[in-house]
Design a protein around this motif. Structure first.
Motif, short mmCIF file in Angstrom:
data_model
loop_
_atom_site.label_atom_id
_atom_site.label_comp_id
_atom_site.label_asym_id
_atom_site.label_seq_id
_atom_site.Cartn_x
_atom_site.Cartn_y
_atom_site.Cartn_z
N ILE A 1 0.83 -1.21 0.00
CA ILE A 1 0.00 0.00 0.00
C ILE A 1 0.86 1.26 0.00
CG2 ILE A 1 -1.67 1.35 1.34
CD1 ILE A 1 -2.74 -1.33 2.44
N PHE A 2 1.99 1.22 0.73
CA PHE A 2 2.86 2.39 0.88
C PHE A 2 4.25 2.05 0.31
CE2 PHE A 2 -0.11 2.42 4.53
CZ PHE A 2 -0.86 3.53 4.16
N PRO A 3 4.41 2.07 -1.02
CA PRO A 3 5.69 1.70 -1.62
C PRO A 3 6.85 2.53 -1.07
CG PRO A 3 4.00 2.02 -3.31
CD PRO A 3 3.43 2.50 -2.02
N GLY A 4 7.91 1.85 -0.72
CA GLY A 4 9.09 2.53 -0.19
C GLY A 4 9.06 2.78 1.30
N LEU B 1 4.96 -0.69 24.22
CA LEU B 1 5.17 0.02 22.96
C LEU B 1 4.52 -0.77 21.83
CD1 LEU B 1 6.74 2.67 22.65
CD2 LEU B 1 8.66 1.33 21.79
N PRO B 2 3.83 -0.11 20.90
CA PRO B 2 3.17 -0.83 19.81
C PRO B 2 4.15 -1.67 18.99
CG PRO B 2 2.29 1.38 19.96
CD PRO B 2 3.48 1.32 20.89
N ASP B 3 3.62 -2.73 18.37
CA ASP B 3 4.41 -3.73 17.65
C ASP B 3 5.17 -3.19 16.45
OD1 ASP B 3 3.54 -5.92 19.27
OD2 ASP B 3 1.68 -5.98 18.13
N LEU B 4 4.51 -2.35 15.64
CA LEU B 4 5.08 -1.94 14.37
C LEU B 4 5.21 -0.42 14.27
CD1 LEU B 4 2.98 -4.20 11.94
CD2 LEU B 4 5.26 -4.66 12.89
N LEU B 5 6.35 0.02 13.75
CA LEU B 5 6.59 1.42 13.42
C LEU B 5 6.66 1.51 11.91
CD1 LEU B 5 7.43 4.39 14.04
CD2 LEU B 5 9.79 3.54 14.16
N ILE B 6 5.84 2.38 11.31
CA ILE B 6 5.81 2.55 9.87
C ILE B 6 6.29 3.96 9.56
CG2 ILE B 6 4.38 2.50 7.78
CD1 ILE B 6 2.73 1.03 10.66
N LEU B 7 7.34 4.04 8.75
CA LEU B 7 7.88 5.33 8.30
C LEU B 7 7.57 5.46 6.81
CD1 LEU B 7 11.38 5.04 10.00
CD2 LEU B 7 9.35 6.18 10.90
N PHE B 8 6.93 6.55 6.44
CA PHE B 8 6.54 6.76 5.04
C PHE B 8 6.69 8.22 4.71
CE2 PHE B 8 3.20 7.26 1.69
CZ PHE B 8 3.81 6.48 0.72
N ASN B 9 7.62 8.50 3.79
CA ASN B 9 7.94 9.88 3.42
C ASN B 9 8.25 10.66 4.70
OD1 ASN B 9 7.60 9.27 0.69
ND2 ASN B 9 5.43 9.77 0.75
N ASP B 10 7.50 11.72 4.97
CA ASP B 10 7.77 12.52 6.18
C ASP B 10 6.76 12.21 7.29
OD1 ASP B 10 5.57 13.64 4.93
OD2 ASP B 10 6.17 15.71 5.33
N ASP C 1 -7.89 4.49 7.30
CA ASP C 1 -7.55 5.66 8.12
C ASP C 1 -6.06 6.02 7.99
OD1 ASP C 1 -10.18 5.68 8.95
OD2 ASP C 1 -9.76 4.93 10.97
N LEU C 2 -5.22 4.99 7.92
CA LEU C 2 -3.78 5.23 7.78
C LEU C 2 -3.47 5.86 6.42
CD1 LEU C 2 -0.96 4.99 8.94
CD2 LEU C 2 -0.89 2.62 8.12
N GLN C 3 -4.15 5.43 5.38
CA GLN C 3 -3.96 6.04 4.06
C GLN C 3 -4.33 7.52 4.11
OE1 GLN C 3 -6.28 2.96 1.95
NE2 GLN C 3 -4.59 2.93 0.48
N GLN C 4 -5.40 7.85 4.81
CA GLN C 4 -5.80 9.25 4.94
C GLN C 4 -4.75 10.03 5.73
OE1 GLN C 4 -8.52 10.41 3.22
NE2 GLN C 4 -8.45 8.30 2.50
N ALA C 5 -4.23 9.44 6.79
CA ALA C 5 -3.23 10.11 7.62
C ALA C 5 -1.92 10.34 6.87
CB ALA C 5 -2.97 9.29 8.89
N PHE C 6 -1.58 9.44 5.96
CA PHE C 6 -0.31 9.55 5.23
C PHE C 6 -0.41 10.44 3.99
CE2 PHE C 6 2.09 5.45 6.68
CZ PHE C 6 2.43 6.09 7.87
N LYS C 7 -1.60 10.92 3.67
CA LYS C 7 -1.72 11.84 2.54
C LYS C 7 -1.03 13.15 2.90
CE LYS C 7 -5.82 10.25 0.18
NZ LYS C 7 -7.18 10.57 -0.25
N THR C 8 -0.37 13.74 1.93
CA THR C 8 0.35 15.00 2.19
C THR C 8 -0.57 16.19 2.00
OG1 THR C 8 1.13 14.99 -0.08
CG2 THR C 8 2.60 14.08 1.61
#
Length: 96
Positions: free
Chosen positions: A17-20, A34-43, A89-96
């Motif tokens: 869903i979030f290439p790169g 602490l939550p299981d996964l940390l996702i870094l995408f662009n900024d 919801d995550l896709q909405q949050a990651f929109k610039t």
């Protein structure tokens, strides 16, 4: 389905869903809750706490860290029953 199986499939889905993006598993022995996964995408960044089901119990401090980190960026409990909604919801949050 075991939580580990769900988490493994989720990581693959996130990378599609979030290439790169970078998806990192956190060390549960470092900071309890602490939550299981940390996702870094662009900024942007997000954390997800994986559960095998919506009725799975929460470990000590998990609610605290999910709430606190959600105030900073995006944090959620995710399980098969709410996966589609959370990823939307995550896709909405990651929109610039």
């Amino acid at each position: 389905m075991l939580e580990s199986q769900f988490q493994s499939k989720l990581i693959k889905k996130l990378k599609k869903i979030f290439p790169g993006c970078l998806v990192m598993k956190t060390d549960p022995t470092y900071i309890q809750g602490l939550p299981d996964l940390l996702i870094l995408f662009n900024d942007r960044w997000a954390v997800l706490e994986c559960k095998k089901s919506g009725t799975a119990s929460h470990r000590p401090n998990q609610d605290y860290y999910v709430d606190r980190m959600n105030e900073m960026s995006f944090a959620r409990f995710i399980y098969p029953e709410n996966e589609e909604e959370i990823l939307h919801d995550l896709q909405q949050a990651f929109k610039t």
